[in-house]
Design a protein around this motif. Structure first.
Motif, PDB file in Angstrom:
ATOM      1  N   ILE A  75      30.353  24.768  -0.810  1.00  0.00           N
ATOM      2  CA  ILE A  75      30.876  24.544   0.530  1.00  0.00           C
ATOM      3  C   ILE A  75      30.208  25.538   1.491  1.00  0.00           C
ATOM      4  O   ILE A  75      30.450  26.752   1.408  1.00  0.00           O
ATOM      5  CB  ILE A  75      32.410  24.700   0.552  1.00  0.00           C
ATOM      6  N   PRO A  76      29.367  25.062   2.399  1.00  0.00           N
ATOM      7  CA  PRO A  76      28.604  25.961   3.266  1.00  0.00           C
ATOM      8  C   PRO A  76      29.459  26.796   4.218  1.00  0.00           C
ATOM      9  O   PRO A  76      29.039  27.869   4.638  1.00  0.00           O
ATOM     10  CB  PRO A  76      27.708  25.022   4.082  1.00  0.00           C
ATOM     11  N   ALA A  77      30.640  26.354   4.554  1.00  0.00           N
ATOM     12  CA  ALA A  77      31.470  27.099   5.497  1.00  0.00           C
ATOM     13  C   ALA A  77      31.786  28.504   4.983  1.00  0.00           C
ATOM     14  O   ALA A  77      31.984  29.423   5.785  1.00  0.00           O
ATOM     15  CB  ALA A  77      32.758  26.336   5.768  1.00  0.00           C
ATOM     16  N   PHE A  78      31.801  28.693   3.690  1.00  0.00           N
ATOM     17  CA  PHE A  78      32.073  30.019   3.147  1.00  0.00           C
ATOM     18  C   PHE A  78      30.950  31.008   3.437  1.00  0.00           C
ATOM     19  O   PHE A  78      31.165  32.214   3.508  1.00  0.00           O
ATOM     20  CB  PHE A  78      32.302  29.958   1.634  1.00  0.00           C
TER      21      PHE A  78
ATOM     22  N   PRO B 262      33.206  39.045   7.095  1.00  0.00           N
ATOM     23  CA  PRO B 262      33.399  40.492   6.945  1.00  0.00           C
ATOM     24  C   PRO B 262      32.463  41.070   5.900  1.00  0.00           C
ATOM     25  O   PRO B 262      32.073  40.401   4.950  1.00  0.00           O
ATOM     26  CB  PRO B 262      34.849  40.588   6.477  1.00  0.00           C
ATOM     27  N   ARG B 263      32.125  42.305   6.116  1.00  0.00           N
ATOM     28  CA  ARG B 263      31.291  43.032   5.156  1.00  0.00           C
ATOM     29  C   ARG B 263      32.193  43.813   4.209  1.00  0.00           C
ATOM     30  O   ARG B 263      33.239  44.301   4.601  1.00  0.00           O
ATOM     31  CB  ARG B 263      30.337  43.967   5.874  1.00  0.00           C
ATOM     32  N   LEU B 264      31.765  43.892   2.982  1.00  0.00           N
ATOM     33  CA  LEU B 264      32.515  44.629   1.969  1.00  0.00           C
ATOM     34  C   LEU B 264      31.584  45.700   1.409  1.00  0.00           C
ATOM     35  O   LEU B 264      30.560  45.365   0.806  1.00  0.00           O
ATOM     36  CB  LEU B 264      32.990  43.668   0.877  1.00  0.00           C
ATOM     37  N   PHE B 265      31.918  46.967   1.638  1.00  0.00           N
ATOM     38  CA  PHE B 265      31.077  48.094   1.243  1.00  0.00           C
ATOM     39  C   PHE B 265      29.670  47.961   1.817  1.00  0.00           C
ATOM     40  O   PHE B 265      28.685  48.323   1.176  1.00  0.00           O
ATOM     41  CB  PHE B 265      31.006  48.239  -0.282  1.00  0.00           C
ATOM     42  N   GLY B 266      29.564  47.406   3.018  1.00  0.00           N
ATOM     43  CA  GLY B 266      28.278  47.251   3.684  1.00  0.00           C
ATOM     44  C   GLY B 266      27.509  46.004   3.305  1.00  0.00           C
ATOM     45  O   GLY B 266      26.453  45.725   3.862  1.00  0.00           O
TER      46      GLY B 266
ATOM     47  N   LEU C 102      30.456  37.339  -2.042  1.00  0.00           N
ATOM     48  CA  LEU C 102      31.027  36.066  -2.488  1.00  0.00           C
ATOM     49  C   LEU C 102      30.385  35.592  -3.790  1.00  0.00           C
ATOM     50  O   LEU C 102      31.030  34.900  -4.580  1.00  0.00           O
ATOM     51  CB  LEU C 102      30.866  34.991  -1.418  1.00  0.00           C
ATOM     52  N   GLN C 103      29.131  35.953  -4.028  1.00  0.00           N
ATOM     53  CA  GLN C 103      28.489  35.578  -5.295  1.00  0.00           C
ATOM     54  C   GLN C 103      29.262  36.167  -6.475  1.00  0.00           C
ATOM     55  O   GLN C 103      29.489  35.499  -7.475  1.00  0.00           O
ATOM     56  CB  GLN C 103      27.033  36.053  -5.326  1.00  0.00           C
ATOM     57  N   LEU C 104      29.670  37.415  -6.341  1.00  0.00           N
ATOM     58  CA  LEU C 104      30.475  38.037  -7.388  1.00  0.00           C
ATOM     59  C   LEU C 104      31.847  37.377  -7.481  1.00  0.00           C
ATOM     60  O   LEU C 104      32.369  37.159  -8.580  1.00  0.00           O
ATOM     61  CB  LEU C 104      30.629  39.536  -7.124  1.00  0.00           C
ATOM     62  N   ALA C 105      32.419  37.016  -6.349  1.00  0.00           N
ATOM     63  CA  ALA C 105      33.727  36.342  -6.353  1.00  0.00           C
ATOM     64  C   ALA C 105      33.646  34.998  -7.073  1.00  0.00           C
ATOM     65  O   ALA C 105      34.572  34.614  -7.786  1.00  0.00           O
ATOM     66  CB  ALA C 105      34.230  36.153  -4.924  1.00  0.00           C
TER      67      ALA C 105
END
Length: 80
Positions: free
Chosen positions: A35-38, A44-48, A55-58
């Motif tokens: 889904i491209p909307a993600f 937001p940035r997480l730890f820069g 999101l790849q890790l998620a």
């Protein structure tokens, strides 16, 4: 006296007869990352790291969790 026939080995076809509705959950980690909307923002940035990278890790965690849940819910009781 004829020797008894050996039992047929378990094949992939005979194991694939599990039509559990839990198996439908396995589509979640396949479809959600498509889904491209993600990925359509930098924040937001997480730890820069931009959203795309964390999101790849998620998605990996989502896939592992979903697969584990489906396995636990569909495994045959009494098998090891």
């Amino acid at each position: 006296m004829a020797a008894p026939e050996p039992e047929a080995p378990t094949t992939a076809r005979s194991r694939a007869k599990d039509h559990s509705p839990w198996n439908w959950l396995l589509f979640i980690p396949i479809v959600v990352p498509l889904i491209p909307a993600f990925f359509n923002a930098d924040s937001p940035r997480l730890f820069g790291f931009p959203r795309f990278y964390w999101l790849q890790l998620a998605w990996i965690i989502l896939g592992v969790a979903t697969t584990t849940l489906v396995y636990q819910m569909t495994k045959k009781r009494g098998e090891h």
